[in-house]
Write an enzyme that holds these catalytic residues in place. Structure first.
Site, PDB file in Angstrom:
ATOM      1  N   SER A  61       0.828  -1.191  -0.158  1.00 33.43           N
ATOM      2  CA  SER A  61       0.041  -0.005   0.082  1.00 33.43           C
ATOM      3  C   SER A  61       0.917   1.147   0.102  1.00 33.43           C
ATOM      4  O   SER A  61       1.835   1.253   0.553  1.00 33.43           O
ATOM      5  CB  SER A  61      -0.958  -0.032   1.312  1.00 33.43           C
TER       6      SER A  61
ATOM      7  N   HIS B  62      -1.044  -1.270  -3.996  1.00 35.64           N
ATOM      8  CA  HIS B  62      -2.466  -1.315  -3.476  1.00 35.64           C
ATOM      9  C   HIS B  62      -2.741   0.155  -3.241  1.00 35.64           C
ATOM     10  O   HIS B  62      -1.934   0.856  -2.702  1.00 35.64           O
ATOM     11  CB  HIS B  62      -2.253  -2.177  -1.961  1.00 35.64           C
TER      12      HIS B  62
ATOM     13  N   ASP C 159      -5.139   2.832  -1.629  1.00 33.95           N
ATOM     14  CA  ASP C 159      -6.289   3.096  -0.902  1.00 33.95           C
ATOM     15  C   ASP C 159      -6.744   4.494  -1.174  1.00 33.95           C
ATOM     16  O   ASP C 159      -6.551   5.567  -1.066  1.00 33.95           O
ATOM     17  CB  ASP C 159      -5.653   3.130   0.687  1.00 33.95           C
TER      18      ASP C 159
ATOM     19  N   MET D  58      -9.838   6.790   0.130  1.00 34.76           N
ATOM     20  CA  MET D  58     -10.618   7.175   1.022  1.00 34.76           C
ATOM     21  C   MET D  58     -11.437   8.554   0.795  1.00 34.76           C
ATOM     22  O   MET D  58     -10.850   9.368   0.256  1.00 34.76           O
ATOM     23  CB  MET D  58      -9.882   7.299   2.321  1.00 34.76           C
TER      24      MET D  58
ATOM     25  N   HIS E  36      -8.580  -0.227  -3.696  1.00 36.44           N
ATOM     26  CA  HIS E  36      -9.380  -0.469  -2.431  1.00 36.44           C
ATOM     27  C   HIS E  36      -9.997   0.658  -2.156  1.00 36.44           C
ATOM     28  O   HIS E  36      -9.640   1.792  -1.544  1.00 36.44           O
ATOM     29  CB  HIS E  36      -8.186  -0.732  -1.200  1.00 36.44           C
TER      30      HIS E  36
ATOM     31  N   MET F  16     -10.311  -7.209   6.270  1.00 39.66           N
ATOM     32  CA  MET F  16      -9.631  -5.998   7.037  1.00 39.66           C
ATOM     33  C   MET F  16      -9.189  -6.494   8.032  1.00 39.66           C
ATOM     34  O   MET F  16      -9.854  -7.263   9.080  1.00 39.66           O
ATOM     35  CB  MET F  16     -10.391  -4.901   7.183  1.00 39.66           C
TER      36      MET F  16
ATOM     37  N   GLY G   9      -9.152   3.033   7.434  1.00 36.10           N
ATOM     38  CA  GLY G   9      -8.799   4.570   7.544  1.00 36.10           C
ATOM     39  C   GLY G   9      -7.548   5.039   7.611  1.00 36.10           C
ATOM     40  O   GLY G   9      -7.170   6.216   7.123  1.00 36.10           O
TER      41      GLY G   9
ATOM     42  N   ASP H 276      -5.411  -6.970   5.115  1.00 32.34           N
ATOM     43  CA  ASP H 276      -4.923  -5.660   4.833  1.00 32.34           C
ATOM     44  C   ASP H 276      -4.811  -4.921   6.193  1.00 32.34           C
ATOM     45  O   ASP H 276      -6.071  -4.758   6.891  1.00 32.34           O
ATOM     46  CB  ASP H 276      -5.929  -4.943   3.907  1.00 32.34           C
TER      47      ASP H 276
ATOM     48  N   GLY I 185      -1.599  -3.674   9.266  1.00 28.26           N
ATOM     49  CA  GLY I 185      -0.867  -4.477  10.235  1.00 28.26           C
ATOM     50  C   GLY I 185       0.007  -5.563   9.681  1.00 28.26           C
ATOM     51  O   GLY I 185       0.600  -6.280  10.687  1.00 28.26           O
TER      52      GLY I 185
ATOM     53  N   GLY J 298       1.813  -1.588   4.148  1.00 31.69           N
ATOM     54  CA  GLY J 298       2.175  -0.119   3.895  1.00 31.69           C
ATOM     55  C   GLY J 298       3.295   0.228   4.729  1.00 31.69           C
ATOM     56  O   GLY J 298       4.332   0.299   4.281  1.00 31.69           O
ATOM     57  N   SER J 299       2.825   0.541   6.148  1.00 27.73           N
ATOM     58  CA  SER J 299       4.017   1.023   6.805  1.00 27.73           C
ATOM     59  C   SER J 299       5.215   0.042   6.980  1.00 27.73           C
ATOM     60  O   SER J 299       6.512   0.465   7.005  1.00 27.73           O
ATOM     61  CB  SER J 299       3.576   1.296   8.307  1.00 27.73           C
TER      62      SER J 299
HETATM   63  C1  DX5 Z   1      -6.368   0.921   5.683  1.00 25.79           C
HETATM   64  C2  DX5 Z   1      -5.790   0.431   4.448  1.00 25.79           C
HETATM   65  C3  DX5 Z   1      -4.637  -0.109   4.186  1.00 25.79           C
HETATM   66  C4  DX5 Z   1      -3.421   0.399   5.001  1.00 25.79           C
HETATM   67  C5  DX5 Z   1      -2.413  -0.618   5.432  1.00 25.79           C
HETATM   68  O1  DX5 Z   1      -7.534   1.552   5.853  1.00 25.79           O
HETATM   69  O2  DX5 Z   1      -7.034  -0.154   3.590  1.00 25.79           O
HETATM   70  O3  DX5 Z   1      -4.167  -0.638   3.045  1.00 25.79           O
HETATM   71  O4  DX5 Z   1      -2.902   1.222   4.043  1.00 25.79           O
HETATM   72  O5  DX5 Z   1      -1.345  -0.064   6.124  1.00 25.79           O
HETATM   73  P1  DX5 Z   1      -0.334  -0.877   7.149  1.00 25.79           P
HETATM   74  O6  DX5 Z   1       0.139  -1.955   6.346  1.00 25.79           O
HETATM   75  O7  DX5 Z   1       0.572   0.298   7.621  1.00 25.79           O
HETATM   76  O8  DX5 Z   1      -1.408  -1.250   8.200  1.00 25.79           O
HETATM   77 ZN    ZN Z   2      -6.244  -0.999   1.835  1.00 19.23          ZN
END
Ligand code: DX5
Ligand code: ZN
Length: 223
Positions: free
Chosen positions: A10, A34, A36, A38, A67, A138, A143, A174, A176, A196-197
């Site tokens: 992500s 990916h 995101d 929002m 997503h 999820m 968010g 998706d 953590g 992501g992180s």
């Molecule tokens: C959260 C997103 C995820 C998020 C994942 O709402 O849908 O895709 O970016 O980020 P990490 O991997 O840091 O949890």
């Molecule tokens: Zn996502």
């Protein structure tokens, strides 16, 4: 269970000021990017409107896994397929006609995916197995990136894996996902992983993507 492991990083935690360069770092080693989306209605955060997202999709050197964390997703999901997203994920909590929206995404050339938030059960969606190419479970409240992995979601992953049976439907998690938590998710039955992180906080994001894939493969092979 799908023999293949996919890593779909992500970019939510990437540097939005240099997205092209950030994507270029991980594209060679990632299965999808990916994206995101929002709207600050379905989730309390905003990332991209459709036109900005469409530009990212057009510029990406590898397929985009969009997503959509947006309210009334039926009205916009197909536009993402038309814009060239390789996969479009709608949230079960944001649609009023799952089957026709998933069919619409597919008829415009994209894979169609259905996501559920942590508080939403998956069993009620087994009737859509013919329409769905991927389920997204999820493992955080949607968010924000950087949240803690919800191990309590592994029961839902196991149930989803059972519902999928021998069908070629991907099972994505998706939220953590890291070197530690990916093992737990593989064991429960996931085969497609958003990170992501863990990727963009790493010294070398591409190396982390490879490490996540290797960890997932070795966990799958473990007795
Ligand atoms: C959260 C997103 C995820 C998020 C994942 O709402 O849908 O895709 O970016 O980020 P990490 O991997 O840091 O949890
Ligand atoms: Zn996502």
């Amino acid at each position: 269970m799908s023999g293949h492991i996919r890593i779909t990083p992500s970019i939510l935690n990437a540097d939005f000021g240099h997205l092209d360069q950030e994507i270029a770092k991980i594209a060679p080693v990632s299965d999808f990017i990916h994206l995101d989306v929002m709207d600050n209605v379905f989730v309390p955060n905003f990332t991209f409107d459709f036109s900005s997202a469409a530009k990212i999709i057009a510029a990406s050197p590898i397929p985009i896994d969009a997503h959509l964390m947006v309210a009334n997703v039926d009205s916009i999901a197909i536009d993402y397929a038309v814009a060239g997203a390789a996969s479009v994920t709608i949230h079960a909590e944001a649609t009023s006609d799952i089957s026709s929206t998933l069919k619409g995404i597919k008829s415009h050339g994209a894979r169609a995916a259905l996501a559920v938030k942590p508080g939403t059960a998956i069993d009620q969606y087994s009737e859509f197995l013919d329409d769905v190419d991927m389920f997204l479970i999820m493992t955080v409240e949607p968010g924000f990136g950087g949240q803690k992995f919800m191990e309590s979601m592994m029961e839902k992953v196991r149930i989803t894996r059972k519902i999928i049976g021998s069908r070629p439907i991907w099972l994505q998690v998706d939220g953590g996902i890291s070197l530690e938590t990916i093992e737990i998710a593989v064991t429960a039955g996931a085969d497609t992983f958003v990170a992501g992180s863990a990727v963009f906080n790493a010294e070398d994001p591409a190396r982390m993507v490879n490490a996540l894939r290797e960890r997932a493969i070795s966990s799958k092979l473990a007795p």
